[in-house]
Design a protein around this motif. Structure first.
Motif, PDB file in Angstrom:
ATOM      1  N   ARG A   1       0.827  -1.195   0.000  1.00  0.00           N
ATOM      2  CA  ARG A   1       0.000   0.000   0.000  1.00  0.00           C
ATOM      3  C   ARG A   1       0.867   1.253   0.000  1.00  0.00           C
ATOM      4  N   PHE A   2       0.509   2.179  -0.825  1.00  0.00           N
ATOM      5  CA  PHE A   2       1.253   3.426  -0.884  1.00  0.00           C
ATOM      6  C   PHE A   2       0.763   4.356   0.215  1.00  0.00           C
ATOM      7  N   THR A   3       1.580   4.592   1.183  1.00  0.00           N
ATOM      8  CA  THR A   3       1.164   5.453   2.282  1.00  0.00           C
ATOM      9  C   THR A   3       2.061   6.678   2.316  1.00  0.00           C
ATOM     10  N   ARG A   4       1.742   7.547   3.235  1.00  0.00           N
ATOM     11  CA  ARG A   4       2.575   8.738   3.362  1.00  0.00           C
ATOM     12  C   ARG A   4       3.986   8.363   3.795  1.00  0.00           C
ATOM     13  N   LYS A   5       4.046   7.248   4.550  1.00  0.00           N
ATOM     14  CA  LYS A   5       5.367   6.819   5.010  1.00  0.00           C
ATOM     15  C   LYS A   5       6.284   6.471   3.842  1.00  0.00           C
ATOM     16  N   THR A   6       5.661   5.941   2.764  1.00  0.00           N
ATOM     17  CA  THR A   6       6.461   5.563   1.612  1.00  0.00           C
ATOM     18  C   THR A   6       7.253   6.748   1.093  1.00  0.00           C
ATOM     19  N   LEU A   7       6.648   7.916   1.207  1.00  0.00           N
ATOM     20  CA  LEU A   7       7.304   9.118   0.694  1.00  0.00           C
ATOM     21  C   LEU A   7       8.603   9.417   1.441  1.00  0.00           C
ATOM     22  N   CYS A   8       8.720   8.863   2.636  1.00  0.00           N
ATOM     23  CA  CYS A   8       9.916   9.130   3.434  1.00  0.00           C
ATOM     24  C   CYS A   8      11.108   8.289   2.986  1.00  0.00           C
ATOM     25  N   ILE A   9      10.843   7.257   2.221  1.00  0.00           N
ATOM     26  CA  ILE A   9      11.937   6.336   1.893  1.00  0.00           C
ATOM     27  C   ILE A   9      13.123   7.023   1.228  1.00  0.00           C
ATOM     28  N   PRO A  10      12.901   7.853   0.215  1.00  0.00           N
ATOM     29  CA  PRO A  10      14.075   8.500  -0.392  1.00  0.00           C
ATOM     30  C   PRO A  10      14.908   9.256   0.633  1.00  0.00           C
ATOM     31  N   TYR A  11      14.219   9.955   1.520  1.00  0.00           N
ATOM     32  CA  TYR A  11      14.958  10.716   2.517  1.00  0.00           C
ATOM     33  C   TYR A  11      15.698   9.789   3.481  1.00  0.00           C
ATOM     34  N   ALA A  12      15.035   8.706   3.857  1.00  0.00           N
ATOM     35  CA  ALA A  12      15.668   7.766   4.779  1.00  0.00           C
ATOM     36  C   ALA A  12      16.924   7.176   4.152  1.00  0.00           C
ATOM     37  N   VAL A  13      16.812   6.821   2.878  1.00  0.00           N
ATOM     38  CA  VAL A  13      17.971   6.260   2.180  1.00  0.00           C
ATOM     39  C   VAL A  13      19.096   7.287   2.150  1.00  0.00           C
ATOM     40  N   PHE A  14      18.718   8.510   1.820  1.00  0.00           N
ATOM     41  CA  PHE A  14      19.701   9.591   1.786  1.00  0.00           C
ATOM     42  C   PHE A  14      20.370   9.745   3.148  1.00  0.00           C
ATOM     43  N   LEU A  15      19.514   9.733   4.178  1.00  0.00           N
ATOM     44  CA  LEU A  15      20.003   9.914   5.543  1.00  0.00           C
ATOM     45  C   LEU A  15      21.010   8.830   5.904  1.00  0.00           C
ATOM     46  N   ILE A  16      20.670   7.597   5.557  1.00  0.00           N
ATOM     47  CA  ILE A  16      21.545   6.485   5.926  1.00  0.00           C
ATOM     48  C   ILE A  16      22.883   6.591   5.203  1.00  0.00           C
ATOM     49  N   PHE A  17      22.827   6.836   3.898  1.00  0.00           N
ATOM     50  CA  PHE A  17      24.061   6.775   3.123  1.00  0.00           C
ATOM     51  C   PHE A  17      24.910   8.031   3.243  1.00  0.00           C
ATOM     52  N   PHE A  18      24.264   9.170   3.433  1.00  0.00           N
ATOM     53  CA  PHE A  18      25.061  10.396   3.398  1.00  0.00           C
ATOM     54  C   PHE A  18      25.206  11.063   4.756  1.00  0.00           C
ATOM     55  N   VAL A  19      24.522  10.553   5.757  1.00  0.00           N
ATOM     56  CA  VAL A  19      24.695  11.142   7.088  1.00  0.00           C
ATOM     57  C   VAL A  19      25.179  10.103   8.086  1.00  0.00           C
ATOM     58  N   ILE A  20      24.437   9.016   8.195  1.00  0.00           N
ATOM     59  CA  ILE A  20      24.761   8.075   9.263  1.00  0.00           C
ATOM     60  C   ILE A  20      26.031   7.285   8.959  1.00  0.00           C
ATOM     61  N   VAL A  21      26.107   6.726   7.761  1.00  0.00           N
ATOM     62  CA  VAL A  21      27.292   5.935   7.422  1.00  0.00           C
ATOM     63  C   VAL A  21      28.578   6.776   7.481  1.00  0.00           C
ATOM     64  N   PRO A  22      28.599   7.951   6.866  1.00  0.00           N
ATOM     65  CA  PRO A  22      29.824   8.758   6.966  1.00  0.00           C
ATOM     66  C   PRO A  22      30.189   9.093   8.413  1.00  0.00           C
ATOM     67  N   MET A  23      29.166   9.321   9.218  1.00  0.00           N
ATOM     68  CA  MET A  23      29.412   9.632  10.617  1.00  0.00           C
ATOM     69  C   MET A  23      30.097   8.449  11.299  1.00  0.00           C
ATOM     70  N   LEU A  24      29.610   7.255  11.000  1.00  0.00           N
ATOM     71  CA  LEU A  24      30.209   6.058  11.584  1.00  0.00           C
ATOM     72  C   LEU A  24      31.648   5.897  11.099  1.00  0.00           C
ATOM     73  N   VAL A  25      31.870   6.215   9.829  1.00  0.00           N
ATOM     74  CA  VAL A  25      33.229   6.100   9.289  1.00  0.00           C
ATOM     75  C   VAL A  25      34.165   7.052  10.026  1.00  0.00           C
ATOM     76  N   ILE A  26      33.671   8.276  10.264  1.00  0.00           N
ATOM     77  CA  ILE A  26      34.492   9.244  11.004  1.00  0.00           C
ATOM     78  C   ILE A  26      34.791   8.720  12.403  1.00  0.00           C
ATOM     79  N   LEU A  27      33.766   8.183  13.029  1.00  0.00           N
ATOM     80  CA  LEU A  27      33.937   7.637  14.369  1.00  0.00           C
ATOM     81  C   LEU A  27      34.972   6.513  14.347  1.00  0.00           C
ATOM     82  N   PHE A  28      34.866   5.668  13.343  1.00  0.00           N
ATOM     83  CA  PHE A  28      35.790   4.551  13.215  1.00  0.00           C
ATOM     84  C   PHE A  28      37.221   5.045  13.055  1.00  0.00           C
TER      85      PHE A  28
END
Lengths: 536, 269
Positions: B5-32
């Protein structure tokens, strides 16, 4: 409204078009992709001001009709004509050797790189984390002079080839790889001071002296001399500025070295590559003095600042020096008359300190894996193409640097003569036999022989004899030097200042915390559920 | 077959993907990277080195001071402008606002370069010769010049949104202009101030293009420092970046405390 809709559809279609053409481009016959990673502004880009363009202009062609493609396009065409295979050059650039090294370390794949001498050595000596080497050796057939397509080995100056085979006399450990196994030369030169000979400076005794004389008298000390305060620049990278600071710190010792001794160059090189604690202790205050005295640490603004007259002296690589000299000489063109405006020209000079300076070489190296990727042939062909006298002229003309190419029939000597030579009666003989082979030389005016483009491009042998090549900083030295550099670049605050500032910041923070929680400790309590509002 | 089902939450997926790859992962790399050494073993050496090295502490404190000064100057300039623009009955105030925002449309490097040339021109006159040496002044000037629109815009939006009846009420109750400002306008524009401060303070700690071009690379702020370290020592570079991250986090968290959530809306650009 309708117009808007049409417009938006048209716009999105226009945006999509390049993607479509890219997709269709993939459908054609398979092409080899050669990824070349070179210095910024270090190759003939074609267009106005390029060799092909200016030559056509000189022959009377109309400005609008001249086609001057970049040398990369020409290479692709040449490769197809010669080997009947398509090659696509993907060209990218870097700003410093260290940037390039980091890119490689990150695992970015390139086929052909153009690092400087010390970086070639570092790459040749080191391996990646997984144990594979960084570089791949050139094929032996690449150095076979009998093959007419081996332009590099047929055209390179014997002087350069000798340097590459002996690691330019560096005292490298036993069993170290030779540059020539991994690298084919591209450009070479020295470092020195570009200066404005008309500027006069007060030398502390109330006398005004010409800058040329001043530089001769003070050599490296110019960097820390108050007379040129705010009128001189240093490079914003640790390699070149540390080198210069070594010159400042050890100038007396360097001048006292016996030039005729067999081990002169070794001792000179040792001085300019010293990285031990004792040396650093001596160099550090000099670096601080340099920082205080210079106008700026620059990477690329120096040339423009020289031409505009903002600064008098710019510590520069010889190729940039030539570029600045050319620019200054060109002046501004009056649109109406087509002539150079009066007073807009500025004639700059180039000087290499008497005590010694830096001699450097940039060369093409192939990264490990070019054989597997099937790009080795194209990579070597690229180097060969760049080594044709015609290409060497184009690149050299465009960027101002000196090519390592002499030319089988001394084409580059003729080119140099065309640029800077004069008739026998008007000038004196300038010997270039060290580079072009016996009895090579041109007639040139005194200025060219002693301080201008010709001197910067091909310094006389005795100047080169007092120039040292840089080695790379081995493990612990690298850290020492970098820490030194950060100490130089950073503004050191006194302990009390740090404390005062920290206390102030802490006070602001505490105040904020107080305002935020206002004495309430309900911060850690769970927030009320949705729909309920806390009543204060 | 049943489609999800297409819900409003679905619309968040692009942002979530962006967040994971360009914010969270790099942050972890810096921490590492920050807590490892060259052999990739866990190590606290960089941490200790950072806090025992006066150079690094000095630099971060200096950046802090530069950023603070920039922010304060921006605020002092921007507040009156935003206030006047928002409260005036000018018909074309949009145009005036545009005039302040317009510089943002011009390439930033170009603007800084132009400023550099202006300073150079000015320092040729004997009266202004001191400009050639005033690297800190020029750096702060450049930062203010560059970040001013980021301060004006959120202030303007919050002040325009203040209900006019509040001013009337204040006047009804006998509040002078000064009282009205200090008890009504200022507290209600706090969200705008805070988001403006955040948007100016944070970049001015790291924007080393300005300090390089206007400070002649003789001013080293923490951003440049990180860049320099990444040239050869990623671990130390990551550690400095991490410390900066903590400073930034703390300042954001603290400044967020001035506002309750519903007021922030619209002020955060």
């Amino acid at each position: 409204m309708k117009f808007r809709q049409i417009a938006s559809v048209a716009l999105s279609a226009a945006l999509l078009l390049p993607t479509l053409s890219l997709l269709s481009g993939c459908g054609g016959e398979p092409a080899i992709t050669l990824r070349v990673y070179n210095w910024e502004e270090y190759i003939d880009d074609g267009g106005e001001g390029s060799y092909v363009y200016d030559l056509a202009l000189e022959e009377g062609a109309d400005e609008d009709d001249i086609v001057a493609p970049s040398i990369l396009e020409d290479f692709e065409q040449w490769y197809f004509d010669t080997y009947h295979e398509k090659v696509k050059v993907v060209y990218s650039t870097f700003g410093t050797n260290e940037d390039m090294y980091n890119e490689l370390k990150l695992g970015n794949e390139y086929d052909l790189l153009c690092p400087s001498d010390y970086m070639i050595m570092k790459l040749a000596n080191e391996t990646k984390e997984d144990g594979t080497p960084y570089l791949e050796k050139y094929d032996e057939s690449f150095f076979d002079k009998s093959d007419p397509l081996n332009y590099y080995i047929r055209n390179v100056s014997p002087y350069i080839q000798e340097k590459f085979e002996t690691n330019a006399g560096l005292n490298t450990p036993e069993g170290s790889p030779r540059w020539s196994e991994y690298a084919a030369g591209y450009m070479w030169g020295t470092t020195g001071f570009v200066y404005n000979p008309e500027a006069k400076v007060e030398d502390g005794t109330g006398n005004f002296v010409e800058l040329g004389k001043f530089l001769e008298e003070h050599g490296w000390q110019t960097f820390v001399h108050p007379a040129v305060r705010n009128k001189i620049t240093a490079k914003d990278n640790v390699r070149d500025t540390y080198f210069a600071a070594l010159g400042v710190a050890f100038e007396e010792e360097l001048l006292a070295l016996d030039r005729s001794a067999d081990d002169y160059i070794e001792r000179l090189t040792a001085y300019f590559n010293a990285t031990d604690e004792k040396t650093i202790d001596r160099v550090e205050p000099k670096l601080m003095d340099i920082k205080k005295n210079i106008y700026s640490f620059e990477t690329d603004t120096g040339k423009a600042d020289m031409v505009s007259g903002k600064i008098y002296i710019n510590y520069a690589w010889s190729g940039d020096a030539v570029y600045a000299l050319d620019e200054g000489e060109a002046g501004e063109i009056d649109e109406k008359t087509g002539e150079i405006k009066e007073g807009s020209q500025i004639f700059l000079d180039y000087y290499v300190p008497e005590a010694g300076s830096n001699l450097w070489f940039d060369g093409w190296v192939m990264t490990n894996g070019v054989t597997e990727r099937g790009t080795k042939k194209a990579a070597q062909a690229f180097v060969n193409y760049m080594s044709m006298p015609e290409s060497a002229k184009r690149n050299s003309y465009y960027i101002g640097y000196t090519s390592v190419i002499a030319g089988e029939n001394r084409e580059m000597l003729d080119y140099t003569d065309w640029l800077y030579g004069v008739d026998e009666e008007e000038g004196e003989y300038y010997d270039l036999s060290y580079f072009f082979g016996s009895e090579a030389g041109i007639y040139a005016e005194e200025e060219q022989r002693t301080s201008r483009q010709l001197f910067a491009q091909f310094p006389p042998e005795d100047v080169i004899a007092r120039c040292a090549v840089m080695d790379y900083y081995r493990e612990d030295a690298s850290e020492r030097i970098n820490e030194l550099w950060s100490r130089v670049k950073a503004e050191m605050l006194d302990a009390w200042a740090i404390i005062v500032i920290c206390v102030t910041v802490a006070a602001i923070a505490l105040f904020t915390v107080f305002v935020k929680f206002g004495g309430k400790i309900d911060f850690f309590r769970p927030k009320p559920k949705k729909g309920y509002h806390k009543v204060n | 077959m049943k489609f999800p089902r297409f819900t409003r939450k679905t619309l968040c997926i692009p942002y979530a993907v962006f967040l994971i790859f360009f914010v969270i992962v790099p942050m972890l790399v810096i921490l590492f990277y920050a807590f490892t050494d060259d052999e990739m073993h866990v190590s606290f050496e960089n941490f200790i080195k950072f806090f025992s090295d006066p150079t690094k502490l000095s630099t971060i404190v200096y950046s802090l001071v530069i950023a603070l000064v920039t922010t304060v100057v921006c605020l002092v300039i921007a507040y009156p402008v935003a206030y006047i623009l928002a409260r005036s009955k000018l018909k074309k105030k949009f145009v005036i606002l545009m005039l302040f925002v317009l510089p943002m449309w011009i390439n930033f490097v170009l603007r800084v370069n132009a400023l550099r040339e202006i300073f150079n021109l000015l320092s040729r006159s004997p009266a202004l010769e001191w400009l050639a040496d005033a690297n800190y002044f020029k750096t702060v000037f450049g930062m203010v010049f560059d970040f001013l629109p980021f301060m004006i815009l959120p202030l303007y939006t919050t002040i325009t949104k203040i209900d006019n009846s509040l001013y009337e009420a204040s006047a009804d109750l006998g509040g002078s202009a000064l009282t009205t400002f200090s008890r009504v306008t200022l507290p209600l524009s706090m969200p705008g101030i805070m988001s403006g401060v955040t948007m100016v303070f944070l970049p001015s700690m790291t924007n080393y293009v300005v300090s390089d071009m206007l400070g002649n690379a003789k001013v080293t702020i923490i951003g440049k420092f990180i860049y320099d370290y990444f040239g050869n020592d990623w671990h130390m570079g990551s550690m400095i970046a991490l410390v900066l991250l903590v400073v930034v986090f703390l300042s954001t968290w603290l400044s967020g405390g001035f506002t309750s959530e519903e007021n922030v809306r619209g002020a955060n650009l």
